[in-house]
Design a protein around this motif. Structure first.
Motif, PDB file in Angstrom:
ATOM      1  N   ASN A   1      22.593  41.926  32.570  1.00 24.48           N
ATOM      2  CA  ASN A   1      21.697  42.646  33.467  1.00 24.48           C
ATOM      3  C   ASN A   1      22.440  43.286  34.632  1.00 24.48           C
ATOM      4  O   ASN A   1      22.165  44.426  35.013  1.00 24.48           O
ATOM      5  N   ARG A   2      23.403  42.561  35.209  1.00 21.71           N
ATOM      6  CA  ARG A   2      24.226  43.076  36.305  1.00 21.71           C
ATOM      7  C   ARG A   2      25.694  42.913  35.925  1.00 21.71           C
ATOM      8  O   ARG A   2      26.153  41.793  35.713  1.00 21.71           O
ATOM      9  N   VAL A   3      26.393  44.026  35.857  1.00 21.66           N
ATOM     10  CA  VAL A   3      27.782  44.017  35.392  1.00 21.66           C
ATOM     11  C   VAL A   3      28.671  44.646  36.452  1.00 21.66           C
ATOM     12  O   VAL A   3      28.379  45.745  36.950  1.00 21.66           O
ATOM     13  N   ALA A   4      29.758  43.959  36.802  1.00 22.82           N
ATOM     14  CA  ALA A   4      30.758  44.486  37.734  1.00 22.82           C
ATOM     15  C   ALA A   4      32.104  44.508  37.016  1.00 22.82           C
ATOM     16  O   ALA A   4      32.587  43.464  36.562  1.00 22.82           O
ATOM     17  N   LEU A   5      32.699  45.683  36.910  1.00 22.24           N
ATOM     18  CA  LEU A   5      33.969  45.847  36.213  1.00 22.24           C
ATOM     19  C   LEU A   5      34.989  46.472  37.145  1.00 22.24           C
ATOM     20  O   LEU A   5      34.690  47.453  37.831  1.00 22.24           O
ATOM     21  N   GLN A   6      36.188  45.908  37.138  1.00 24.38           N
ATOM     22  CA  GLN A   6      37.254  46.391  38.002  1.00 24.38           C
ATOM     23  C   GLN A   6      38.539  46.484  37.190  1.00 24.38           C
ATOM     24  O   GLN A   6      38.778  45.687  36.284  1.00 24.38           O
TER      25      GLN A   6
ATOM     26  N   TYR B   1      19.556  46.347  28.287  1.00 27.79           N
ATOM     27  CA  TYR B   1      19.798  45.197  29.144  1.00 27.79           C
ATOM     28  C   TYR B   1      20.671  45.455  30.374  1.00 27.79           C
ATOM     29  O   TYR B   1      20.530  44.750  31.370  1.00 27.79           O
ATOM     30  N   VAL B   2      21.575  46.407  30.344  1.00 26.36           N
ATOM     31  CA  VAL B   2      22.425  46.655  31.519  1.00 26.36           C
ATOM     32  C   VAL B   2      21.651  47.534  32.503  1.00 26.36           C
ATOM     33  O   VAL B   2      21.433  48.719  32.259  1.00 26.36           O
ATOM     34  N   LYS B   3      21.235  46.941  33.596  1.00 28.64           N
ATOM     35  CA  LYS B   3      20.422  47.660  34.582  1.00 28.64           C
ATOM     36  C   LYS B   3      21.180  47.973  35.871  1.00 28.64           C
ATOM     37  O   LYS B   3      20.855  48.943  36.560  1.00 28.64           O
ATOM     38  N   THR B   4      22.169  47.151  36.210  1.00 29.81           N
ATOM     39  CA  THR B   4      23.006  47.397  37.386  1.00 29.81           C
ATOM     40  C   THR B   4      24.459  47.394  36.937  1.00 29.81           C
ATOM     41  O   THR B   4      24.912  46.456  36.289  1.00 29.81           O
TER      42      THR B   4
ATOM     43  N   SER C   1      27.666  42.086  47.174  1.00 32.78           N
ATOM     44  CA  SER C   1      26.233  42.361  47.287  1.00 32.78           C
ATOM     45  C   SER C   1      25.537  42.379  45.931  1.00 32.78           C
ATOM     46  O   SER C   1      24.314  42.359  45.856  1.00 32.78           O
ATOM     47  N   LEU C   2      26.329  42.406  44.863  1.00 33.44           N
ATOM     48  CA  LEU C   2      25.729  42.408  43.533  1.00 33.44           C
ATOM     49  C   LEU C   2      25.107  41.060  43.215  1.00 33.44           C
ATOM     50  O   LEU C   2      24.093  40.972  42.527  1.00 33.44           O
ATOM     51  N   TRP C   3      25.716  39.995  43.730  1.00 25.04           N
ATOM     52  CA  TRP C   3      25.236  38.643  43.445  1.00 25.04           C
ATOM     53  C   TRP C   3      24.566  38.004  44.649  1.00 25.04           C
ATOM     54  O   TRP C   3      23.887  36.985  44.502  1.00 25.04           O
ATOM     55  N   ASN C   4      24.749  38.559  45.835  1.00 22.74           N
ATOM     56  CA  ASN C   4      24.217  37.963  47.055  1.00 22.74           C
ATOM     57  C   ASN C   4      23.294  38.958  47.749  1.00 22.74           C
ATOM     58  O   ASN C   4      23.751  39.924  48.354  1.00 22.74           O
TER      59      ASN C   4
END
Length: 278
Positions: A49-54, A82-85, A259-262
């Motif tokens: 749902n929330r994915v952060a890639l670096q 399913y990937v919304k953020t 801020s993605l998780w908090n």
């Protein structure tokens, strides 16, 4: 309670337990996905749902490699559903375009610290209709003209954050009125600028013409010396509109995925709290 004993639970209750655990802790969600095939099917939508890639660093590289591998093994419809953020930082353009080609159901897209022109053209012409967008503004407009905010890509935006020089951002002032649903707007910019230029006609026009605008954040990239001498406070005092919140942002300050998780670290939540306290 062991997994064996949980298997004796009603199906719906077992599913609720695993999904609640996955929602409560992302790391546990990754482990839960390995418990059993049915559990994987329950928790994967939460994981994606929330994915952060670096790009860069062994852990970041492992996560990026895993995501790119998943793109090759899962149907495009999975990512669209399913990937919304999605937060992308320093990802090579070829990977970004491959990712965005399947993540077409995004509600929140953030590309940092800059957005290559080829990616900008690709995403603006895509079927993605984000509600939240955080972009480098450098390549948002073609040939130095203002962006065409009338394009379908922008029409559902409620939250927009753009990064560029103050002069460039203000040169587009009349165009922001073309965003019919815009309620939250943020500008991230660095030197050179002056307090007088901040309280400019451009900003006044944006505040007057964006009829639904509730929050306008000015995210000033300042040095430690500028913060110590109160440059952010001076900017804030030059603006009287109660919707404007000035945030001094240290050049060294990490701006990755916190801020993605908090939710407490979320820029918009912080700005709304400041406005509500006035």
């Amino acid at each position: 309670m062991s997994f064996t004993s949980m298997s004796a639970l009603p199906f719906e209750l077992e599913q609720d337990i695993f999904q609640n655990a996955a929602n409560a802790d992302r790391r546990s969600a990754l482990s839960l996905a390995l418990v059993a095939r049915r559990v994987q099917l329950w928790v994967e939508p939460i994981i994606y749902n929330r994915v952060a890639l670096q790009y860069g660093g062994s852990e970041s590289a492992r996560i990026l490699e895993g995501f790119m591998s998943a793109i090759k093994t899962k149907p495009a419809s999975f990512f669209a559903s399913y990937v919304k953020t999605l937060l992308l930082s320093d990802i090579p353009a070829c990977f970004v375009m491959e990712i965005l080609a399947v993540c077409t159901g995004l509600a929140d897209l953030r590309v940092w610290p800059y957005t290559p022109s080829v990616v900008t053209r690709f995403v603006v012409a895509s079927s993605i209709r984000p509600i939240h967008l955080s972009f480098s503004a450098e390549y948002l407009a073609a040939h130095g003209s203002a962006p065409n905010f009338g394009l379908p890509f922008y029409q559902e935006l409620t939250h927009l954050e753009l990064h560029d020089t103050w002069g460039q951002l203000m040169s587009w002032a009349p165009s922001f009125a073309m965003l019919p649903e815009l309620t939250h707007l943020a500008f991230a910019f660095g030197s050179p600028f002056s307090c007088g230029s901040i309280a400019s006609y451009g900003l006044s026009a944006i505040l007057a013409n964006c009829t639904k605008l509730k929050v306008c954040v000015l995210r000033c990239v300042l040095s430690e010396d500028e913060l110590r001498f109160g440059q952010d406070a001076a900017i804030a005092h030059s603006i009287v509109d109660p919707r404007v919140v000035v945030v001094g942002w240290r050049r060294s300050q990490a701006r990755w995925a916190g801020s993605l998780w908090n939710e407490k670290a979320n820029l918009w939540n912080q700005a709304e709290a400041v406005i509500a306290a006035r």
